[in-house]
Each structure stands twice: as structure tokens, then as C-alpha cells.
Motif scaffolding. Structure first.
Motif, short mmCIF file in Angstrom:
data_model
loop_
_atom_site.label_atom_id
_atom_site.label_comp_id
_atom_site.label_asym_id
_atom_site.label_seq_id
_atom_site.Cartn_x
_atom_site.Cartn_y
_atom_site.Cartn_z
N LEU A 1 12.45 -14.02 20.21
CA LEU A 1 12.33 -12.52 20.05
C LEU A 1 10.65 -12.23 20.30
O LEU A 1 10.17 -11.36 21.06
N ALA A 2 9.86 -13.18 19.71
CA ALA A 2 8.57 -13.31 19.73
C ALA A 2 8.25 -13.32 21.40
O ALA A 2 7.33 -12.33 21.91
N LEU A 3 8.75 -14.17 21.85
CA LEU A 3 8.56 -14.29 23.44
C LEU A 3 8.92 -12.80 24.25
O LEU A 3 8.17 -12.66 25.16
N LYS A 4 9.98 -12.55 23.85
CA LYS A 4 10.55 -11.29 24.39
C LYS A 4 9.49 -10.03 24.39
O LYS A 4 9.40 -9.36 25.41
N PRO B 1 8.23 -4.08 11.34
CA PRO B 1 9.30 -4.43 10.32
C PRO B 1 10.06 -5.95 10.43
O PRO B 1 10.64 -6.14 11.50
N GLY B 2 10.32 -6.65 9.42
CA GLY B 2 10.57 -7.91 9.27
C GLY B 2 9.93 -8.79 10.33
O GLY B 2 8.69 -8.93 10.01
N ARG B 3 10.68 -9.13 11.31
CA ARG B 3 9.60 -9.92 12.41
C ARG B 3 10.06 -9.32 13.75
O ARG B 3 9.66 -10.06 14.91
N TRP C 1 6.00 5.70 12.62
CA TRP C 1 5.85 5.18 13.70
C TRP C 1 5.89 3.68 13.98
O TRP C 1 6.21 2.85 14.57
N LEU C 2 5.31 2.96 12.84
CA LEU C 2 4.84 1.66 12.76
C LEU C 2 5.96 0.85 12.19
O LEU C 2 5.80 -0.50 11.97
N SER C 3 6.93 1.42 11.35
CA SER C 3 7.83 0.72 10.63
C SER C 3 9.34 0.99 10.99
O SER C 3 10.18 0.40 10.66
N ASP C 4 9.36 1.93 11.81
CA ASP C 4 10.75 2.17 12.57
C ASP C 4 11.09 1.14 13.83
O ASP C 4 10.35 1.04 14.73
N PRO C 5 12.04 0.17 13.29
CA PRO C 5 12.32 -0.93 14.22
C PRO C 5 12.31 -0.39 15.92
O PRO C 5 11.96 -1.20 16.75
N LYS C 6 12.81 0.72 15.96
CA LYS C 6 13.10 1.29 17.57
C LYS C 6 11.65 1.37 18.18
O LYS C 6 11.82 1.23 19.42
N VAL C 7 10.88 2.01 17.40
CA VAL C 7 9.48 2.47 18.19
C VAL C 7 8.12 1.69 17.84
O VAL C 7 7.38 1.59 18.43
N ALA C 8 8.44 0.63 16.68
CA ALA C 8 7.38 0.08 16.19
C ALA C 8 6.51 -0.62 17.22
O ALA C 8 4.97 -0.30 17.62
#
Lengths: 294, 276
Positions: free
Chosen positions: A71-74, A245-247, A154-161
Motif C-alpha cells: 500500500l505504501a508503494l501504491k 488514518p491507520g496506515r 480532509w486529513l482523516s477521511d480514508p477516501k480523501v486524505a
């Protein structure tokens, strides 16, 4: 003849003497750590304990099968694609406009470049405030114009962060390509455009058939530098989302940091560092080649 | 003339709209930093301040310990930047003007540094710096900062030195100048524009650096401005006016240097990346 040879020898000696400080700093603080880092990457190690367990290339294998690492790579690839496409396109458009005698061009150039000189820590803090869910400018604006359904954290919504941070990156990173394109444009002879105009070419045609091809080398350099920069992205993610959020917004560099210095997986973290380095050197190769042939 | 005016009209509108978006974050910072917390919370971020509250700045300076961070950042930049550029110039001179067998491979070797990310040295250097007793001191930053500045500086200076005619160097040699004297008295003064540009670029890069400072420095006493600002924000996250005042305090030197010296700076950036 004897003395001439002696002088040559002396000169050769001084060449090495002059190179010595740079070379030794390079070897001690770059090459040696790189080798050291590779050795660490072959072990399972917490970074502190005297015992290490040799695992060969296992850390590298784990990276490419671990969902969090992938995921980090993606995320990093998404970051790279955006940070190339938009700053290059926008930077080019701005450069083309500011290359003409537009009123106030010096001021505009300074405005578009100014975010680039800021410390990224400050940029991250500024934009964290703008994105603040309760009092921030973005959500305040949406509430003000009667669109409260568009407000979000904006910075903690997984879809847009991730994309929120990318927008900050674009704000900060458009000035640099603009500046390089401006310099590239100045090397194109005016006569080319005048001749095209006489032949009845429109401005759009001139742009596609003269400007773009003439900037070929600039494109290679700009894209290489932006790609290398994208692989190194750390500060903005670290300040604005801390990989969360999370990773979900981890990128290679933050992921390397968290594994090495927070999760105490020094071997695994070093493997990530080497993966970033190999990718970065691969990307930098055409740029370095172009520079070293001059 | 009227055709020409029309042409720029569209472009100017585009530039003004975009400039608004680029300046907007700065505006928010300034607006917030002059208000009270109460005013921000009740009036909203876009409202004009009830009254200009200058006190936020001395308060941020004091509780944010910016005096210490400024001292550290100034010490690091004032020592590191000239040293680094001097070392780069020493190396760039033979790479530009001498003929010896491994010259070009050596130059390519230095340029490899352009593609090497900081991450790769973080853990090994932590161990190394610990061993030589530099970890968690300002000295820890000195050599690592120099290393990552060298490739670009050598690239720019070698390019510049190559433009200096060989005859000048030969004349100096005939006059009996030793090699270092030739470099110091003839070559370096001629390269003043390039050196000046590199000073500004390197000042900004050094002042702004976070990742290495984050790993190598732990005690408050030795934090640099970006690192200190980060901790300051973590501590006072919801005191918005104070945080924004702190941001302004931290970015004032770089904005000042940029605005005053941008002419030299621009030529340096582009010289390194593009021109011969």
C-alpha cells in the motif's frame, strides 16, 4: 623535459589533494553507510540488541508480499503520478504565459515560486490548519456557501486524505518546474516563432510544433527531478497525516521511517531504504547521464 | 496594439485567479496569527480580526523556545553552507580543468549522489554518530548535510569553471602561482555569481531540512527551526493563533532571503539543472 614531467606530476598530485576532502566525506558519510545499510537489511534486528539473526534476502521478499508495504508503494506511485502530471502541466502553462511580456510577470513568478522556498514543516502545518475539520478554511468555506454536505475531515477521511496532501504538494511543488521551463523557453530562438507566424501557424500550433519539441531535454530533466523528489516525499505526510488514518497514507519514505525507528524493525526498514534507493537511482540514471556527458 | 491587449487580458485573468489560490494559504496564516483564540473560534476563519493582536508573536517566540531553535539553525547554516560550498569548489576545479584518467568516472560518481535518498544513511549514521559521540549535538548534522549538498554544488561549479578560459590558469601558473593559489585567487573570485546562487539555495535547503534533524537530534537544546516548529505544533495544536504566529516566525528568514535575493537564486537553480 625532466622539469616538465615533474610539473605535470605535481599538478596531478594537487588534483587528488583538491578532491580529497569531498571524496573522504563522500566515502565516510555516504558510501560506507550505504554498504552498512545493505548488511543490516540482511538481518532480522531491532536496531539496539547485540544479537541479530541473518535472514538473507527475506526482508525484501516480505516487502513485496506484505499488504501494508505494498500500500505504501501504491500510495507513492499515486503521489508520483499526480506530482508529475499537474505541476508539469501547470508549470509549463505558467512558464509559457510568463515568458511573454505580461504585465506584472516578475511579481507573478515570485508568487508562484514562493511556496517552494518554505520549510515543508511549515507548509504541512499551514495546510493542516486550512483542512481543520471544525475551524479550517475549506470546511468554513463550504458551510458559508451553503454546501455543508461537502465538508469532511480532509486529513482523516480514508477516501480523501492522500489527495488532500497531494493538493498541498502541488501548491508547494509547481514553482520549480515553472522555473526550469522558463529557463528552457529562453533558449528557443524567437525567429522560429516569427517564421511560423509568417507561415500562418496559430499560437496553439506554434506551441505543439515548436515549444514542446524544443523543450525535450527540459522535460527529461524536470520529470526526472520530480520523480526522484516524489520517491523521497516524507515531511508533508509525516506532518499532516502521520501515515494515517491507520496506515492508509503511508509512502515509502515514511514507511521506512516507521519500521526502522518506531516499530524497531531495523532490518526490514533498511531493506525498504534500499528499495527506495535502487528505484531512485534507476529513475535518476538518464538525468545523471545527461549531466555527466556535458 | 488592441489585438495585443486582448491577448494578455485572458492570460492576466488566469494568472490573477491562480495567484489568489497561491497566496490564499499565506493570507490565512497572517489573518489567524493576529487574532485571539476566542475570536477565531467565534468569528470564523474568514472574519477580520476584532483587533490586531501583536502579542501572539512574542508569546509564540517565548513558549515555542524559538530563540534556541534560531540559534541552532543559524549556527548550522552559517558553518555548514560555506564549508560545503568550499569543499565542492575544491573538487569541482580539478574535475573541470585538469586532465587525468579517472576524471569523468569520478564526476559521474559524485553525480550519483543526486539520486541517493537520505533514508539510506539514517540508521547507519545514527550508529556511526553515536560511536564518535556526535549524536544529539549540532555536530551530528554537519557532515551529513554537507554530503547531500555536494552533488548539486559540484555539478554547478564544474559547469561554471569550465567556462573560464584555460589561458587565465596558464598565465597564473607561469607567474608561479601554486595550484591552490590559482584556485583561490583566480578561479574562485571569477565564480562569484555561481557561488552566490549556491549560497542562497543551500541556505534554504539547510534551514528547511527536517528528516535528518528528526533522527539525529532529540534534546530541545539542539533542535533546529523546522524540528522545533514541529514539536511546538504538536504541543499547542489547538491554539491556532499562536501556532500560526510560530509558522510566520519560522518562515520569515527564508521568505526574506528569497524576496531580497531571488535574482541570483533563479539563475543558480536553472544553471545547475539546465545550462552548460
Amino acid at each position: 623535459m625532466m622539469t616538465k614531467g615533474l610539473v605535470r606530476l605535481q599538478r596531478l598530485w594537487s588534483a587528488y589533494w583538491l578532491l580529497l576532502p569531498a571524496l573522504s566525506i563522500y566515502v565516510v558519510f555516504l558510501l560506507y553507510p550505504m554498504v552498512f545499510s545493505f548488511l543490516i537489511s540482511l538481518y532480522q534486528w531491532d536496531g539496539l540488541a547485540p544479537v541479530k539473526k541473518f535472514v538473507g534476502l527475506e526482508n525484501y521478499r516480505v516487502f513485496f508480499s506484505d499488504p501494508a508495504s505494498l500500500l505504501a508503494l501504491k500510495n507513492n506511485i499515486i503521489w508520483m503520478l499526480f506530482m508529475i502530471a499537474i505541476p508539469v502541466a501547470l508549470g509549463l502553462v505558467l512558464a509559457v504565459i510568463l515568458n511573454e511580456r505580461v504585465p506584472g510577470r516578475t511579481a507573478f513568478r515570485a508568487i508562484f515560486y514562493s511556496p517552494t522556498v518554505l520549510p515543508l514543516v511549515a507548509v504541512g502545518i499551514i495546510w493542516s490548519w486550512i483542512y481543520n475539520p471544525t475551524f479550517g478554511a475549506v470546511n468554513s468555506f463550504f458551510r458559508l456557501v451553503g454546501l455543508p454536505e461537502l465538508t469532511r475531515p480532509w486529513l482523516s477521511d480514508p477516501k480523501v486524505a492522500l489527495y488532500s496532501v497531494i493538493l498541498t504538494g502541488i501548491w508547494q511543488g509547481t514553482g520549480f518546474p515553472m522555473l526550469l521551463f522558463l529557463a528552457g523557453l529562453q533558449t528557443i530562438p524567437r525567429e522560429l516563432y516569427e517564421a511560423a507566424e509568417i507561415d500562418g501557424a496559430s499560437r496553439i500550433q506554434s506551441f505543439w510544433y515548436i515549444t514542446i519539441p524544443s523543450l525535450r531535454e527540459t522535460f527529461v530533466i524536470v520529470v526526472s527531478i520530480l520523480m526522484i523528489g516524489s520517491l523521497k516525499v516524507f515531511d508533508l505526510i509525516y506532518i499532516m497525516t502521520w501515515g494515517g488514518p491507520g496506515r492508509l497514507t503511508q509512502v515509502m519514505s515514511t514507511w521506512m521511517y516507521f519500521n526502522t525507528f518506531v516499530f524497531h524493525k531495523a532490518g526490514f526498514g533498511s531493506a525498504i531504504a534500499w528499495i527506495i534507493t535502487v528505484a531512485s537511482l534507476g529513475i535518476a540514471y538518464p538525468y545523471i547521464r545527461a549531466m555527466s556527458r556535458r | 496594439m488592441s489585438v495585443r491587449k486582448y491577448r494578455y487580458w485572458k492570460e492576466t485573468v488566469f494568472l490573477i485567479i491562480l495567484a489568489f489560490f497561491f497566496l490564499f494559504p499565506f493570507g490565512i496564516v497572517v489573518l489567524t496569527s493576529f487574532r485571539t483564540q476566542q475570536d477565531v473560534v467565534s468569528g470564523g476563519v474568514f472574519a477580520l480580526p476584532n483587533s490586531l493582536r501583536w502579542d501572539n508573536f512574542p508569546e509564540a517566540w517565548r513558549i515555542g523556545k524559538f530563540r534556541v531553535y534560531y540559534r541552532n539553525s543559524l549556527l548550522v547554516t552559517l558553518i555548514k553552507v560555506p564549508t560545503g560550498i568550499f569543499v565542492a569548489a575544491l573538487a569541482a576545479y580539478p574535475l573541470a580543468k585538469y586532465r587525468f584518467r579517472i576524471r569523468d568516472s569520478l564526476f559521474a560518481f559524485f553525480l550519483l549522489g543526486l539520486g541517493i535518498p537520505i533514508n539510506i544513511v539514517l540508521l547507519p549514521l545514527t550508529i556511526l554518530l553515536e560511536r564518535i559521540g556526535l549524536l544529539n549535538t549540532l555536530g551530528a548534522l554537519f557532515f551529513p548535510y554537507i554530503v547531500f549538498g555536494l552533488p548539486f554544488q559540484i555539478l554547478v561549479l564544474r559547469g561554471f569553471f569550465r567556462g573560464i578560459p584555460d589561458e587565465l590558469i596558464d598565465a597564473a601558473r607561469i607567474d608561479g602561482c601554486a595550484e591552490f593559489q590559482t584556485f583561490w585567487r583566480i578561479i574562485l573570485p571569477l565564480a562569484t555569481p555561481a557561488v552566490l546562487a549556491l549560497f542562497i539555495i543551500d541556505f534554504l535547503a539547510t534551514w528547511n531540512e527536517l528528516l535528518m534533524a528528526l533522527i539525529f537530534i532529540h534534546s530541545d537544546e539542539w533542535k533546529t527551526v523546522p524540528l522545533g516548529l514541529m514539536y511546538f505544533q504538536g504541543q499547542f495544536a489547538s491554539s491556532y493563533p499562536i501556532i500560526n504566529a510560530g509558522v510566520l516566525i519560522a518562515i520569515l528568514p527564508v521568505l526574506g532571503v528569497y524576496i531580497l535575493l531571488q535574482r541570483y537564486f533563479v539563475s543558480g537553480i536553472t544553471a545547475g539543472a539546465l545550462k552548460e
